[in-house]
Design an enzyme around this catalytic site. Sequence first.
Site, PDB file in Angstrom:
ATOM      1  N   LYS A  38      39.158  -4.138 -79.658  1.00 43.52           N
ATOM      2  CA  LYS A  38      39.728  -2.812 -79.852  1.00 43.52           C
ATOM      3  C   LYS A  38      39.137  -2.335 -81.184  1.00 43.52           C
ATOM      4  CE  LYS A  38      44.434  -1.139 -79.292  1.00 43.52           C
ATOM      5  NZ  LYS A  38      45.826  -1.588 -79.228  1.00 43.52           N
ATOM      6  N   GLU A  69      48.893   5.441 -77.497  1.00 42.19           N
ATOM      7  CA  GLU A  69      47.713   4.723 -77.000  1.00 42.19           C
ATOM      8  C   GLU A  69      47.649   4.801 -75.472  1.00 42.19           C
ATOM      9  OE1 GLU A  69      46.572   1.001 -79.505  1.00 42.19           O
ATOM     10  OE2 GLU A  69      48.753   1.040 -79.340  1.00 42.19           O
TER      11      GLU A  69
END
Length: 119
Positions: A99, A21
């Site tokens: 997210k 990420e």
Amino acid sequence: MDCIDVTGIRAYGYTGYLPEEQVLGQWFEVDVKLWLDLKSAGKTDAIADTVDYRQVINLVQHLIKTSKFALIERLVAVIADSILQECDRLTQVQVTLSKPAAPIPDFAGKISICVTRSR
């Protein structure tokens, strides 16, 4: 107290717990509530008597793009604190950071964190 809602701020950033990420990045979405007294702005029609939400949008996007934290809890706290610091007219700010594509197997939802900060 009066409130300005700014919704759907999007930016690509590198915050996340998983190493990939922080390398590959992902999209984040932010909604902001800005509490302040808008009585003067309602009378004067002057931007100096309110908050220029273009600056808030730019600040949020900049922080998402340039920050690299393990937790989105840290990112949303930095965003809220930075908005309060930059906008002295505000009495309170609420920031919801989402997210929308969290890398969790068999999960198609989104993760959201909401924080409220006051002077």
